[in-house]
Design a protein around this motif. Structure first.
Motif, short mmCIF file in Angstrom:
data_model
loop_
_atom_site.label_atom_id
_atom_site.label_comp_id
_atom_site.label_asym_id
_atom_site.label_seq_id
_atom_site.Cartn_x
_atom_site.Cartn_y
_atom_site.Cartn_z
N PRO A 86 -12.43 -55.39 20.85
CA PRO A 86 -11.87 -54.68 21.87
C PRO A 86 -10.69 -55.20 22.62
O PRO A 86 -9.74 -54.46 23.12
CB PRO A 86 -13.27 -54.59 22.80
N ARG A 87 -10.53 -56.64 22.80
CA ARG A 87 -9.42 -56.88 23.58
C ARG A 87 -7.96 -56.72 22.80
O ARG A 87 -6.95 -56.30 23.45
CB ARG A 87 -9.60 -58.48 23.94
N ALA A 132 -7.28 -53.15 23.18
CA ALA A 132 -6.76 -52.84 24.48
C ALA A 132 -5.16 -53.37 24.71
O ALA A 132 -4.33 -52.31 25.27
CB ALA A 132 -7.48 -53.56 25.57
N LYS A 133 -4.82 -54.29 23.92
CA LYS A 133 -3.48 -54.82 23.91
C LYS A 133 -2.60 -53.78 22.89
O LYS A 133 -1.55 -53.34 23.27
CB LYS A 133 -3.38 -56.19 23.28
N LEU A 182 -2.98 -50.69 22.61
CA LEU A 182 -2.63 -49.51 23.43
C LEU A 182 -1.52 -49.51 24.16
O LEU A 182 -1.04 -48.29 24.77
CB LEU A 182 -3.92 -49.04 24.10
N THR A 199 -16.08 -49.02 19.53
CA THR A 199 -14.79 -47.79 19.34
C THR A 199 -15.48 -46.66 20.16
O THR A 199 -14.71 -45.89 20.67
CB THR A 199 -14.73 -47.68 17.66
N LEU A 251 -14.66 -46.98 23.44
CA LEU A 251 -13.26 -46.80 23.82
C LEU A 251 -12.94 -45.25 23.70
O LEU A 251 -11.99 -45.09 24.50
CB LEU A 251 -12.33 -47.45 22.57
N HIS A 278 -6.85 -41.43 26.20
CA HIS A 278 -5.80 -42.47 26.33
C HIS A 278 -4.20 -41.87 26.01
O HIS A 278 -4.36 -41.05 25.41
CB HIS A 278 -5.92 -43.59 25.21
#
Length: 277
Positions: free
Chosen positions: A17-18, A21-22, A24, A51, A54, A59
């Motif tokens: 997930p990290r 996030a980057k 995105l 996911t 998320l 987004h």
């Protein structure tokens, strides 16, 4: 307003997930969360749950998800978990070999969400390439096709890169014949080889591809630069459009170059891409 044509599609593993996030905020036009090859078998459930979390909200960057193999044990669970979520922009279907698979997934997602999300078929075998046009026209929910070159290379026993050029052209033609956008190139697997990536993008552009999938953010500016028109191409396109505006029908520019409707249409496409610069 029509959104700009995507040129960069960044794959990220769904069980990190990290990293997602980057991704995105790294400048990719589309982020593809991968539940398939990038995730170990014992991490599939976690990747799916992460996911789904998320995608519980939208987004600014379109998020696609590559689900697991359609004939395997995980794809059904993937679709059940994510197909109806508000943050999902597209589903990427791996190793598609027939139109029937696309139709089945479209019906499944309609049942789950009330409206099929955009589908993208990855053709990664000889059989998939042979059925490219049928797959490309299988269902209105299908918005694009592309190659998965690593698996295709293994399936065909191809060693030299040029051995895939016929398959690449086949995909470009099939997409166009079905009224789909030009496909993006498959990933360049060596993230350190930026010169090789640039050269490969240049070659892909000559074959009719538009944009490329990436596996690392450092590849994104190389891809975008390769697929955006050059200053000279923009100048030529502007000259053609101006000439076409002045007069109707086929004609020649002052330097003798012949222009007709097809040339003008190409010039407009060039200027549309140039607006991203």
């Amino acid at each position: 307003m029509t959104p700009p044509t995507p040129l960069t599609w960044l794959y990220v593993p769904g069980d990190r997930p990290r990293v997602v996030a980057k991704a995105l905020v790294c400048g990719a036009d589309v982020v593809i969360v991968d539940l398939e090859d990038a995730v170990a078998p014992d991490r599939k459930s976690y990747a799916r749950e992460a996911t789904a979390d998320l995608l519980s909200s939208p987004h600014p960057v379109p998020v696609h998800v590559r689900v697991n193999a359609l004939d395997g044990p995980h794809a059904r669970q993937d679709l059940k978990a994510i197909a109806a979520l508000p943050g999902l922009h597209g589903l990427r279907l791996p190793k598609v070999t027939s139109a029937a698979q696309v139709i089945r997934i479209a019906k499944t997602t309609v049942a789950a969400s009330g409206g099929a999300p955009a589908l993208y078929a990855l053709l990664e075998t000889a059989l998939g390439v042979e059925h490219a046009h049928a797959i490309a026209g299988a269902h209105p929910a299908l918005r694009g096709i592309s190659l998965g070159e690593s698996d295709l290379r293994a399936d065909l026993g191809v060693r030299a890169d040029a051995g895939l050029d016929w398959c690449r052209s086949r995909i470009v033609v099939a997409a166009r014949a079905a009224g789909l956008p030009p496909p993006p190139q498959s990933v360049h697997p060596d993230i350190r080889d930026l010169e090789g990536l640039a050269a490969s993008c240049t070659h892909g552009r000559t074959l009719g591809f538009l944009g490329r999938a990436a596996i690392h953010p450092r590849q994104l500016p190389i891809i975008e630069r390769a697929y955006l028109p050059t200053e000279r191409e923009i100048e030529e396109a502007e000259e053609i459009v101006k000439a076409a505006t002045r007069e109707q029908g086929a004609q020649a520019l002052p330097d003798g170059r012949f222009i007709d409707a097809a040339v003008v249409a190409t010039a407009h496409r060039t200027l549309s891409l140039a607006s991203r610069r």
